[in-house]
Scaffold this motif. Structure first.
Motif, mmCIF file in Angstrom:
data_model
loop_
_atom_site.group_PDB
_atom_site.id
_atom_site.type_symbol
_atom_site.label_atom_id
_atom_site.label_comp_id
_atom_site.label_asym_id
_atom_site.label_seq_id
_atom_site.Cartn_x
_atom_site.Cartn_y
_atom_site.Cartn_z
ATOM 1 N N GLU A 1 0.846 -1.196 0.000
ATOM 2 C CA GLU A 1 0.000 0.000 0.000
ATOM 3 C C GLU A 1 0.882 1.247 0.000
ATOM 4 O O GLU A 1 2.011 1.221 0.473
ATOM 5 N N GLU A 2 0.333 2.354 -0.516
ATOM 6 C CA GLU A 2 1.119 3.584 -0.646
ATOM 7 C C GLU A 2 1.626 4.096 0.696
ATOM 8 O O GLU A 2 2.736 4.635 0.794
ATOM 9 N N LYS A 3 0.837 3.926 1.739
ATOM 10 C CA LYS A 3 1.254 4.412 3.073
ATOM 11 C C LYS A 3 2.421 3.603 3.643
ATOM 12 O O LYS A 3 3.110 4.054 4.563
ATOM 13 N N ASP A 4 2.670 2.409 3.070
ATOM 14 C CA ASP A 4 3.743 1.535 3.576
ATOM 15 C C ASP A 4 5.075 1.722 2.843
ATOM 16 O O ASP A 4 6.035 1.005 3.119
ATOM 17 N N TYR A 5 5.129 2.697 1.908
ATOM 18 C CA TYR A 5 6.368 2.916 1.151
ATOM 19 C C TYR A 5 7.505 3.410 2.034
ATOM 20 O O TYR A 5 8.674 3.277 1.678
ATOM 21 N N VAL A 6 7.163 4.024 3.171
ATOM 22 C CA VAL A 6 8.218 4.581 4.042
ATOM 23 C C VAL A 6 8.554 3.632 5.200
ATOM 24 O O VAL A 6 9.288 4.009 6.114
ATOM 25 N N LYS B 1 6.767 13.284 -1.100
ATOM 26 C CA LYS B 1 5.417 13.135 -0.546
ATOM 27 C C LYS B 1 4.534 12.338 -1.493
ATOM 28 O O LYS B 1 3.714 11.537 -1.065
ATOM 29 N N ASN B 2 4.711 12.592 -2.794
ATOM 30 C CA ASN B 2 4.026 11.765 -3.800
ATOM 31 C C ASN B 2 5.025 10.717 -4.283
ATOM 32 O O ASN B 2 5.919 11.031 -5.066
ATOM 33 N N PRO B 3 4.919 9.455 -3.832
ATOM 34 C CA PRO B 3 5.930 8.435 -4.165
ATOM 35 C C PRO B 3 6.127 8.208 -5.671
ATOM 36 O O PRO B 3 7.193 7.763 -6.082
ATOM 37 N N LYS C 1 11.840 2.028 -7.863
ATOM 38 C CA LYS C 1 11.284 2.831 -8.967
ATOM 39 C C LYS C 1 10.109 2.089 -9.613
ATOM 40 O O LYS C 1 9.067 2.678 -9.923
ATOM 41 N N ALA C 2 10.280 0.765 -9.820
ATOM 42 C CA ALA C 2 9.199 -0.049 -10.394
ATOM 43 C C ALA C 2 8.059 -0.210 -9.399
ATOM 44 O O ALA C 2 6.883 -0.239 -9.785
ATOM 45 N N LEU C 3 8.400 -0.298 -8.101
ATOM 46 C CA LEU C 3 7.401 -0.509 -7.054
ATOM 47 C C LEU C 3 6.411 0.655 -6.971
ATOM 48 O O LEU C 3 5.209 0.442 -6.808
ATOM 49 N N VAL C 4 6.918 1.900 -7.102
ATOM 50 C CA VAL C 4 6.007 3.054 -6.990
ATOM 51 C C VAL C 4 5.061 3.136 -8.194
ATOM 52 O O VAL C 4 4.005 3.761 -8.118
ATOM 53 N N LYS C 5 5.450 2.502 -9.325
ATOM 54 C CA LYS C 5 4.556 2.455 -10.494
ATOM 55 C C LYS C 5 3.518 1.347 -10.331
ATOM 56 O O LYS C 5 2.338 1.538 -10.621
#
Length: 468
Positions: free
Chosen positions: A68-73, A111-113, A320-324
């Motif tokens: 999930e996007e919130k788990d990128y950090v 802030k925007n992954p 880089k691929a993960l955020v896409k």
């Protein structure tokens, strides 16, 4: 064509270029058998396109982990995503390298992954020591010592100049006529006063660190030292640009006072001796928004450092691929065997001549687990048989365990060991490999130009009149 496809994979995803070459080569090898049996290339192409579309759709059903996007950090999630990519390059050092990549990516994650930029994670290679001594610097590391005696400055305002820190020179040549000693002394004094006033103006504006991309005169260096400022030269304009991005400075094109809004800020600028090399570190605090992070790698030889750098590059490109596309499928050949099994089922249902091409397309995927088994010193045929039996039994995540000493233990669920591959990388690799193979099959004939005329005359030595 295969090299172009591999380069495109490297440019778009950053990982999986070997996968493209291997798969495309195997697709062409399988197509050769069909052509020798008398099947027309158009039928092979039609079957390959149909099989590629089916494989793309099947990948969406085979997702084993989604972020999930919130788990990128979250550091543990980034480490899990990059683990398999680093294992492929540096299997023995993965536990040392993986946390460094995760930490560096978290430092520069916007802030925007989706705006994540791989160029913001830099690598600085230092000879000596070992991989476990590597660390992440929140900022920039410059492989040069400072030009003044000041080696450590805290809470520093930074001024960046693209011009030389020296007396201004005119574009045209001029001649100064000096008649006596007093005039010579006065000339030198005026030159000193001019440089003194320029450096003083920089110091009065609150600057503690001067960075320049040009040359530095001895007299200018003296006055920089006098006003207690650090001075460093950076000859690479790209490195200078990265430093500006890190400290938030705007490059100045002329010498003089620097406006406050065009100055950069650095929590600490200091010289550090690593091995036999002195480097200057521009470091930011954790709460400061740093746009660039540097992984300082240590290693015994230049070859080791280069190999680790490639592993770091692959790991960062996975992010880089993960955020896409934050989806992952099982690795270790599990995904390929499941695709091969599903495509074989599709070929049985197909009634047209395309069924033969689809069957061969499915066979091509076997090259990945076969190669893994060969590299692990296992019998490929036995491993393939075990893989198919496991997948038929419903264990869709069964892959090749390269650590297994016995063939019977070589097949297991690798998702528990964090061996997963990016869906985005897999899809792009399959698409590019298929396109490359189809393009080669579309070639009807190759016309080669040869020089016209009869047989070549022998080259005679000496003058032709000598024969008479």
């Amino acid at each position: 064509l295969l090299v172009l496809a591999s380069r495109m994979q490297e440019r778009e995803i950053g990982d999986g270029s070997n996968y493209v070459i291997v798969l495309a080569g195997e697709l062409l090898k399988q197509a050769r058998g069909l052509l020798e049996l008398g099947l027309h290339p158009s039928e092979v192409i039609k079957g390959y396109v149909q099989a590629a579309d089916a494989a793309m759709a099947a990948l969406d059903d085979m997702v084993v982990w989604k972020l999930e996007e919130k788990d990128y950090v979250v550091k543990e999630n980034i480490e899990k995503a990059t683990y398999a990519a680093i294992c492929a390059k540096q299997y023995t050092s993965v536990d040392d390298i993986n946390p460094l990549i995760a930490e560096a990516c978290m430092c520069v994650m916007p802030k925007n992954p989706k705006n994540f930029n791989v160029d913001n994670v830099r690598v600085s290679k230092m000879m000596g020591g070992n991989i476990s001594q590597s660390q992440v610097i929140r900022g920039v590391v410059v492989n040069r010592n400072t030009d003044t005696s000041i080696k450590d400055v805290k809470d520093a305002k930074v001024a960046v100049f693209t011009c030389a820190i020296d007396t201004a020179t005119t574009e045209t040549k001029g001649t100064v006529l000096i008649k006596d000693a007093d005039q010579l002394l006065n000339y030198n004094e005026s030159e000193e006063k001019m440089i003194d006033s320029s450096i003083k103006a920089i110091a009065d504006s609150g600057v503690k660190v001067i960075v320049t991309g040009g040359s530095v005169g001895d007299m200018a260096k003296h006055f920089v030292e006098k006003y207690g400022m650090m001075l460093i030269r950076i000859f690479s304009k790209f490195e200078l640009r990265r430093l500006c991005k890190t400290v938030g400075a705007r490059p100045q094109v002329r010498l003089g006072a620097v406006p406050a809004d065009e100055q950069g800020y650095c929590a600490r600028a200091f010289v550090r001796e690593i091995g036999l090399q002195k480097v200057t570190v521009f470091q930011q605090k954790e709460e400061d928004p740093s746009q660039i992070a540097t992984i300082m790698l240590r290693g015994a030889t230049r070859n080791i450092l280069n190999d680790v750098e490639r592993a770091v590059d692959d790991g960062v490109n996975v992010i880089k691929a993960l955020v896409k596309d934050p989806r992952f499928v099982a690795g270790g050949g599990a995904c390929e065997i499941e695709l091969a099994r599903r495509l074989q089922d599709l070929s049985v249902k197909e009634k047209t001549l395309s069924q033969y091409a689809i069957k061969k397309y499915s066979n091509a995927f076997e090259i990945i687990p076969t190669t893994l088994a060969e590299n692990a010193g296992l019998k490929p045929l036995d491993v393939l048989t075990l893989l198919y039996s496991e997948h038929e039994a419903g264990n869709k995540n069964a892959g090749v365990d390269i650590q297994a000493e016995d063939v019977k233990l070589a097949v297991k669920d690798l998702t528990k060991s964090k061996i997963i591959d990016s869906v985005a990388a897999k899809k792009m690799a399959i698409k590019l490999a298929t396109d490359a193979a189809i393009t080669v099959l579309r070639v009807d004939q190759i016309i080669m130009a040869k020089p016209a005329g009869g047989p070549k005359l022998g080259q005679k030595k000496g003058h032709w009149d000598d024969e008479d």
